[in-house]
Each structure stands twice: as structure tokens, then as C-alpha cells.
Design a protein around this motif. Structure first.
Motif, PDB file in Angstrom:
ATOM      1  N   LEU A  79       0.810  -1.223   0.000  1.00  0.00           N
ATOM      2  CA  LEU A  79       0.000   0.000   0.000  1.00  0.00           C
ATOM      3  C   LEU A  79       0.841   1.271   0.000  1.00  0.00           C
ATOM      4  O   LEU A  79       0.395   2.306  -0.513  1.00  0.00           O
ATOM      5  N   GLU A  80       2.055   1.219   0.543  1.00  0.00           N
ATOM      6  CA  GLU A  80       2.905   2.416   0.552  1.00  0.00           C
ATOM      7  C   GLU A  80       3.329   2.847  -0.847  1.00  0.00           C
ATOM      8  O   GLU A  80       3.745   3.984  -1.065  1.00  0.00           O
ATOM      9  N   HIS A  81       3.214   1.932  -1.818  1.00  0.00           N
ATOM     10  CA  HIS A  81       3.626   2.224  -3.191  1.00  0.00           C
ATOM     11  C   HIS A  81       2.479   2.731  -4.060  1.00  0.00           C
ATOM     12  O   HIS A  81       2.653   2.923  -5.259  1.00  0.00           O
ATOM     13  N   VAL A  82       1.323   2.934  -3.453  1.00  0.00           N
ATOM     14  CA  VAL A  82       0.132   3.349  -4.197  1.00  0.00           C
ATOM     15  C   VAL A  82      -0.147   4.819  -3.919  1.00  0.00           C
ATOM     16  O   VAL A  82      -0.301   5.218  -2.757  1.00  0.00           O
ATOM     17  N   HIS A  83      -0.220   5.613  -4.989  1.00  0.00           N
ATOM     18  CA  HIS A  83      -0.427   7.051  -4.822  1.00  0.00           C
ATOM     19  C   HIS A  83      -1.738   7.365  -4.102  1.00  0.00           C
ATOM     20  O   HIS A  83      -1.803   8.226  -3.233  1.00  0.00           O
ATOM     21  N   LYS A  84      -2.799   6.645  -4.464  1.00  0.00           N
ATOM     22  CA  LYS A  84      -4.113   6.861  -3.859  1.00  0.00           C
ATOM     23  C   LYS A  84      -4.560   5.558  -3.199  1.00  0.00           C
ATOM     24  O   LYS A  84      -5.282   4.758  -3.809  1.00  0.00           O
ATOM     25  N   PRO A  85      -4.145   5.318  -1.961  1.00  0.00           N
ATOM     26  CA  PRO A  85      -4.435   4.033  -1.304  1.00  0.00           C
ATOM     27  C   PRO A  85      -5.916   3.737  -1.159  1.00  0.00           C
ATOM     28  O   PRO A  85      -6.326   2.578  -1.222  1.00  0.00           O
ATOM     29  N   GLY A  86      -6.729   4.770  -0.978  1.00  0.00           N
ATOM     30  CA  GLY A  86      -8.161   4.542  -0.847  1.00  0.00           C
ATOM     31  C   GLY A  86      -8.757   3.905  -2.094  1.00  0.00           C
ATOM     32  O   GLY A  86      -9.646   3.050  -2.006  1.00  0.00           O
ATOM     33  N   GLU A  87      -8.276   4.311  -3.269  1.00  0.00           N
ATOM     34  CA  GLU A  87      -8.785   3.756  -4.519  1.00  0.00           C
ATOM     35  C   GLU A  87      -8.434   2.273  -4.637  1.00  0.00           C
ATOM     36  O   GLU A  87      -9.258   1.463  -5.063  1.00  0.00           O
ATOM     37  N   LEU A  88      -7.202   1.914  -4.259  1.00  0.00           N
ATOM     38  CA  LEU A  88      -6.827   0.495  -4.323  1.00  0.00           C
ATOM     39  C   LEU A  88      -7.651  -0.327  -3.340  1.00  0.00           C
ATOM     40  O   LEU A  88      -8.117  -1.426  -3.677  1.00  0.00           O
ATOM     41  N   LEU A  89      -7.856   0.187  -2.134  1.00  0.00           N
ATOM     42  CA  LEU A  89      -8.636  -0.562  -1.150  1.00  0.00           C
ATOM     43  C   LEU A  89     -10.085  -0.732  -1.592  1.00  0.00           C
ATOM     44  O   LEU A  89     -10.696  -1.767  -1.344  1.00  0.00           O
ATOM     45  N   ARG A  90     -10.634   0.246  -2.292  1.00  0.00           N
ATOM     46  CA  ARG A  90     -11.993   0.089  -2.826  1.00  0.00           C
ATOM     47  C   ARG A  90     -12.021  -0.973  -3.928  1.00  0.00           C
ATOM     48  O   ARG A  90     -13.003  -1.718  -4.057  1.00  0.00           O
ATOM     49  N   GLU A  91     -10.942  -1.060  -4.713  1.00  0.00           N
ATOM     50  CA  GLU A  91     -10.866  -2.093  -5.738  1.00  0.00           C
ATOM     51  C   GLU A  91     -10.734  -3.483  -5.112  1.00  0.00           C
ATOM     52  O   GLU A  91     -11.336  -4.445  -5.581  1.00  0.00           O
ATOM     53  N   VAL A  92      -9.960  -3.569  -4.037  1.00  0.00           N
ATOM     54  CA  VAL A  92      -9.866  -4.833  -3.299  1.00  0.00           C
ATOM     55  C   VAL A  92     -11.228  -5.217  -2.731  1.00  0.00           C
ATOM     56  O   VAL A  92     -11.642  -6.379  -2.812  1.00  0.00           O
ATOM     57  N   ARG A  93     -11.932  -4.228  -2.195  1.00  0.00           N
ATOM     58  CA  ARG A  93     -13.281  -4.487  -1.665  1.00  0.00           C
ATOM     59  C   ARG A  93     -14.217  -4.973  -2.770  1.00  0.00           C
ATOM     60  O   ARG A  93     -15.067  -5.846  -2.544  1.00  0.00           O
ATOM     61  N   ARG A  94     -14.060  -4.449  -3.979  1.00  0.00           N
ATOM     62  CA  ARG A  94     -14.918  -4.847  -5.101  1.00  0.00           C
ATOM     63  C   ARG A  94     -14.795  -6.336  -5.408  1.00  0.00           C
ATOM     64  O   ARG A  94     -15.804  -7.016  -5.648  1.00  0.00           O
ATOM     65  N   VAL A  95     -13.566  -6.861  -5.419  1.00  0.00           N
ATOM     66  CA  VAL A  95     -13.386  -8.267  -5.808  1.00  0.00           C
ATOM     67  C   VAL A  95     -13.635  -9.233  -4.650  1.00  0.00           C
ATOM     68  O   VAL A  95     -13.794 -10.433  -4.877  1.00  0.00           O
ATOM     69  N   LEU A  96     -13.676  -8.722  -3.412  1.00  0.00           N
ATOM     70  CA  LEU A  96     -13.941  -9.586  -2.267  1.00  0.00           C
ATOM     71  C   LEU A  96     -15.440  -9.856  -2.109  1.00  0.00           C
ATOM     72  O   LEU A  96     -16.269  -8.963  -2.282  1.00  0.00           O
ATOM     73  N   LYS A  97     -15.757 -11.081  -1.763  1.00  0.00           N
ATOM     74  CA  LYS A  97     -17.132 -11.403  -1.409  1.00  0.00           C
ATOM     75  C   LYS A  97     -17.508 -10.695  -0.108  1.00  0.00           C
ATOM     76  O   LYS A  97     -16.632 -10.457   0.742  1.00  0.00           O
ATOM     77  N   PRO A  98     -18.767 -10.333   0.096  1.00  0.00           N
ATOM     78  CA  PRO A  98     -19.178  -9.787   1.391  1.00  0.00           C
ATOM     79  C   PRO A  98     -18.784 -10.747   2.520  1.00  0.00           C
ATOM     80  O   PRO A  98     -19.035 -11.954   2.432  1.00  0.00           O
ATOM     81  N   GLY A  99     -18.125 -10.237   3.522  1.00  0.00           N
ATOM     82  CA  GLY A  99     -17.622 -11.083   4.593  1.00  0.00           C
ATOM     83  C   GLY A  99     -16.239 -11.634   4.325  1.00  0.00           C
ATOM     84  O   GLY A  99     -15.665 -12.319   5.180  1.00  0.00           O
ATOM     85  N   GLY A 100     -15.681 -11.343   3.125  1.00  0.00           N
ATOM     86  CA  GLY A 100     -14.337 -11.804   2.786  1.00  0.00           C
ATOM     87  C   GLY A 100     -13.273 -11.097   3.612  1.00  0.00           C
ATOM     88  O   GLY A 100     -13.494 -10.016   4.166  1.00  0.00           O
ATOM     89  N   ILE A 101     -12.099 -11.699   3.670  1.00  0.00           N
ATOM     90  CA  ILE A 101     -11.030 -11.243   4.551  1.00  0.00           C
ATOM     91  C   ILE A 101      -9.933 -10.526   3.756  1.00  0.00           C
ATOM     92  O   ILE A 101      -9.505 -11.000   2.701  1.00  0.00           O
TER      93      ILE A 101
END
Length: 245
Positions: free
Chosen positions: A113-135
Motif C-alpha cells: 500500500l505504501e507504493h500506491v499514490h491513492k491508497p483509498g482507490e486500491l482498497l476500494r478495488e480490493v473491496r470490489r473483488v472480495l465477497k461480502p464477509g471476505g477477509i
């Protein structure tokens, strides 16, 4: 020989078979704490696991040994040097993960995450591919020099990391401080001995002379109580978060 002790990491494996030695002054403290955090989190991993920024995927073997992860999917830049000699399953542009929404059970992301200019955008993309309740399991550095320039943007406090995760649609199960004052000082000694501008002859002598102090700090730091509070030091953070339903 003395040169071998000074220059070579004597670990069986530089990430999971760690052995403290003069040859890994710079990396041992960080990798020790990341390994402990990974082992603590493995019981929460299951199903299809996506390793974001996989590199050489050094923790794959111990994760798969749990028997709960059915598939280990490695994602990284096609041009990254870190996965040379290791086959990737997917490549990406650093922004869009080439997977369907709600298709992954677990995301594993260490020191990315330290290498990502906009960390919030990457975390939202991670949230997109995760199933609800995913880890989501993630580690980030705090005490570490600039690296992989110009792609080094952030050092995170636990307050900032929690805010990014919650804004991206995660419920944070816990944020763990990796190391305290003693291990932070041991790491700084290792970084100075490895990267400062002293001559190589002086560096060899300094590494030998500093070893008792470094070893003492490592032993003492194993019993150090750490908590999120004012004036607390840490070398990095590990977090476990759940994709909000």
C-alpha cells in the motif's frame, strides 16, 4: 569466514526460515514481525486467495499448508523484478484487478500500500473483488527508508490505516503494531550499518561490534508491550479486515 558472516544471510529461507545473523541486519526484524503476523492470521484465510503484489509469493507454502485455502492466485505487474523466476497467475496496471466483483474469499497484501499514490482507490478495488464477509490481510511499513523510487508514497499510522479501510467499505477486526521501541531501534541500527555512506572496511568492523547491542535489543523487544498510544514507536502495521456486507 568473516566475509561470509558479514555479507550472507544464513537463514534457510529469507522470509519464512529466518535466522538472525550479521548478514541480514537490514531485513530480519521486519520479516520476523511480518511472518508472525501472517502465521497469526492464517486461521482466517479460506477459499480462493488473491495475493496482490505477489512478487515471489514467499508465504504461499505456509498459507497453503493450512488446508483451508483452495486456490492461491498471484497478481503483480508484468514488469516487476520481484517475481522473476516465479510464475504469475494475473497481471494488472496497479489500479484495476482483472477479476469479477465479489469473486474472491481472501486478499493477501504485504508491503504494497505504501507504493500506491491513492491508497483509498486500491482498497476500494480490493473491496470490489472480495465477497461480502471476505477477509483482507495487509501489512504496511512505518520505519523504513525510501525505496523503489519514484513509487514510494506513504508511511502509515494505525489511525490513517483504519480510516482508509473503513472509507473503502471494510470493518476492521484489528490493527497490530509490529515491534515497539526496542525493535525499532534494532532496525535503525541494521539500516544504518547496511546503507550509510561509511567505507566497506569500517562497515565490516561496525557490523561485528554492533552485534551484541542488536541482539540485546531483539531479545528485550520480544517482551515489550505495545499498544496504540501517544509516543509509541512501531516498525510497521498488520491488519485484518472484513469486507462489509
Amino acid at each position: 569466514t568473516v566475509d561470509r558472516l558479514i555479507n550472507k544471510d544464513l537463514s534457510d529461507n529469507g522470509f519464512t526460515g529466518l535466522k538472525p545473523c550479521i548478514g541480514n541486519y537490514q531485513t530480519y526484524v521486519v520479516r520476523y514481525h511480518i511472518l508472525q503476523a501472517v502465521e497469526d492470521a492464517i486461521p482466517y484465510f479460506s477459499g480462493q486467495l488473491l495475493d496482490v503484489g505477489a512478487g515471489s509469493s514467499p508465504y504461499e507454502e505456509i498459507i497453503m499448508a493450512s488446508g483451508k485455502v483452495s486456490e492461491y492466485i498471484k497478481l503483480d505487474f508484468a514488469s516487476s523484478d520481484y517475481h522473476q523466476g516465479h510464475e504469475l497467475d494475473l497481471t494488472w496496471d496497479g489500479k484495476t484487478i482483472p477479476l469479477h466483483a465479489a469473486s474472491i474469499d481472501t486478499v493477501f497484501m504485504t508491503e504494497v500500500l505504501e507504493h500506491v499514490h491513492k491508497p483509498g482507490e486500491l482498497l476500494r478495488e480490493v473491496r470490489r473483488v472480495l465477497k461480502p464477509g471476505g477477509i483482507l490481510f495487509m501489512t504496511v511499513p512505518f520505519t523504513w527508508p525510501m525505496h523503489e523510487l519514484p513509487f514510494d508514497y506513504h508511511r502509515f499510522t494505525p489511525i490513517a490505516l483504519r480510516a482508509y479501510l473503513e472509507e473503502a467499505g471494510f470493518d476492521v477486526k484489528g490493527i497490530q503494531l509490529l515491534g515497539g521501541w526496542d525493535h525499532s531501534l534494532a532496525l535503525q541500527i541494521g539500516l544504518w550499518l547496511t546503507n550509510s555512506s561509511m567505507g566497506e572496511r569500517k562497515r565490516k568492523i561496525a557490523k561485528i561490534l554492533a552485534w551484541p547491542v542488536y541482539s540485546y535489543l531483539m531479545r528485550k523487544g520480544n517482551n515489550e508491550y505495545t499498544e496504540i498510544r501517544n509516543h509509541q514507536m512501531h516498525i510497521g502495521l498488520a491488519t485484518l479486515a472484513v469486507a462489509r456486507k
